[in-house]
Design an enzyme around this catalytic site. Sequence first.
Site, PDB file in Angstrom:
ATOM      1  N   THR A   1      31.617  39.399  17.534  1.00 19.00           N
ATOM      2  CA  THR A   1      30.715  40.541  17.349  1.00 19.00           C
ATOM      3  C   THR A   1      30.489  41.233  18.685  1.00 19.00           C
ATOM      4  O   THR A   1      30.209  40.577  19.690  1.00 19.00           O
ATOM      5  CB  THR A   1      29.371  40.061  16.749  1.00 19.00           C
TER       6      THR A   1
ATOM      7  N   CYS B   1      30.477  28.679  48.574  1.00 19.36           N
ATOM      8  CA  CYS B   1      30.192  27.242  48.618  1.00 19.36           C
ATOM      9  C   CYS B   1      30.908  26.557  47.465  1.00 19.36           C
ATOM     10  O   CYS B   1      30.760  26.964  46.333  1.00 19.36           O
ATOM     11  CB  CYS B   1      28.701  26.994  48.461  1.00 19.36           C
TER      12      CYS B   1
ATOM     13  N   ASN C   1      37.086  42.970  47.084  1.00 19.14           N
ATOM     14  CA  ASN C   1      35.637  42.810  46.969  1.00 19.14           C
ATOM     15  C   ASN C   1      34.971  42.352  48.261  1.00 19.14           C
ATOM     16  O   ASN C   1      33.778  42.503  48.425  1.00 19.14           O
ATOM     17  CB  ASN C   1      35.298  41.816  45.853  1.00 19.14           C
TER      18      ASN C   1
HETATM   19  N1  PLP Z   1      37.344  40.892  40.199  1.00 17.60           N
HETATM   20  C1  PLP Z   1      36.704  41.333  41.289  1.00 17.60           C
HETATM   21  C2  PLP Z   1      37.471  42.078  42.341  1.00 17.60           C
HETATM   22  C3  PLP Z   1      35.341  41.095  41.448  1.00 17.60           C
HETATM   23  O1  PLP Z   1      34.711  41.527  42.551  1.00 17.60           O
HETATM   24  C4  PLP Z   1      34.652  40.374  40.441  1.00 17.60           C
HETATM   25  C5  PLP Z   1      33.218  40.064  40.589  1.00 17.60           C
HETATM   26  O2  PLP Z   1      32.691  39.980  41.665  1.00 17.60           O
HETATM   27  C6  PLP Z   1      35.361  39.953  39.298  1.00 17.60           C
HETATM   28  C7  PLP Z   1      36.706  40.224  39.215  1.00 17.60           C
HETATM   29  C8  PLP Z   1      34.684  39.240  38.173  1.00 17.60           C
HETATM   30  O3  PLP Z   1      33.924  40.124  37.415  1.00 17.60           O
HETATM   31  P1  PLP Z   1      32.763  39.601  36.428  1.00 17.60           P
HETATM   32  O4  PLP Z   1      31.617  39.227  37.302  1.00 17.60           O
HETATM   33  O5  PLP Z   1      32.442  40.771  35.555  1.00 17.60           O
HETATM   34  O6  PLP Z   1      33.331  38.481  35.651  1.00 17.60           O
END
Ligand code: PLP
Length: 395
Positions: free
Chosen positions: A238, A326, A152
């Site tokens: 639900t 942070c 990410n």
């Molecule tokens: N895994 C990755 C690689 C992510 O980039 C993110 C969110 O930024 C998540 C998990 C978590 O996803 P969610 O925001 O749907 O909980």
Amino acid sequence: MNRRIYLDNAATTRISDEVLETMMPYLREEYGNPSSIYDLGADNKRALLTARKQIAGVLACQPQNIYFTSGGTESDNWALIGIAESRADQGRHIITSRIEHHAVLNTCKYLEKRGYEITRLDVDEQGFVQPERLRRALRSDTILVSVMTANNEIGTIQPIRQIGSLLKNHPAVFHTDAVQAFGHMPLLPGQWGVDLLSASSHKFHGPKGCGFLYVGEGVKLPPFLHGGKQERDMRAGTENVPGIVGMGKAAELAAVQMKNRWQRQTSLRDYMIHRIETEIPYCRLNGPRQNRLANNVNMSFSYVEGETIVIMLDMEGICTSSASACSAGQSESSHVLREIGLPEELAKGALRFTLNEETTREDIDYTVEKLKEAVEKSRKLNPRYASFLKLNEKR
Ligand code: PLP
């Protein structure tokens, strides 16, 4: 100044108009509970099936492989804790990488406190997990391997197929966090040896608070939330029908234009990287040039704080992100950037731009111009930059 350029699509994406329209009836007139047997309920049940089919279509799997969750974090927690607990009698060893999202890293920490042994694989300077290193880490008591599909922060796309094939003859379950990849690049878990795959709707123009876990054929995963019989007794509660309907539509739409979008974004991404590298001195690209998410640009700038630049760009209508998080009021640099070997100064001077299909060349040009100004201004206020320039002059 009303211009807004949104370049933080890895954080979240704008819900698409078509997705919102598909959801609206389920927030208004179609408000039934899918578990109710009268028509209003049955309509909702059918809507869930449609969404399941839409998602399964993108992954080339069966609808029954898809379990709806509240998002990526829940899917990751379910996969890791579910496998760990249900296989504890076969072993307590788990392998993951050092650059996973905190949804995986902190779940591993939780499991570690409960007696599981975690091997965290080092990555190379571009963020790649080395399959050979993973092979060497495998043991007879390894019950789970969790490696993300795409990072990410720096966009590195892991060799998931290779990892899947090397695990073919090992009983460990293979989980991949595909939150940044699903809807953006083709994923074929059934063919790639992936047993469990997490995804999150708000990363591909669906609503927030909604996601799914793909569970491959024959993978035994225990229920995570206990209560009613929803999701075939696997995930009680639900169902978030409007969210799920939106996610299904978003998945379908994402699949249609995937190839074109990928090509277009790759060329804009590379254009942006090229402009920054040639026009702003003392910067570096974080992550690879190949096998990188098409929309991810992550660069470090010496003698600046990423967060300062984010605020300066925000004043120009540009939404972006510094790769730092942070925690408890303390600004800590990104674990991903540290793990790929960046010194603290460059990790703190990092900025992540993540494009979407609406990003134009004009947006990129405007952003690079404003970035140039912001970096220059910020460096002028940094006495260390002045000393560096003086030192350079003397040489
Ligand atoms: N895994 C990755 C690689 C992510 O980039 C993110 C969110 O930024 C998540 C998990 C978590 O996803 P969610 O925001 O749907 O909980």
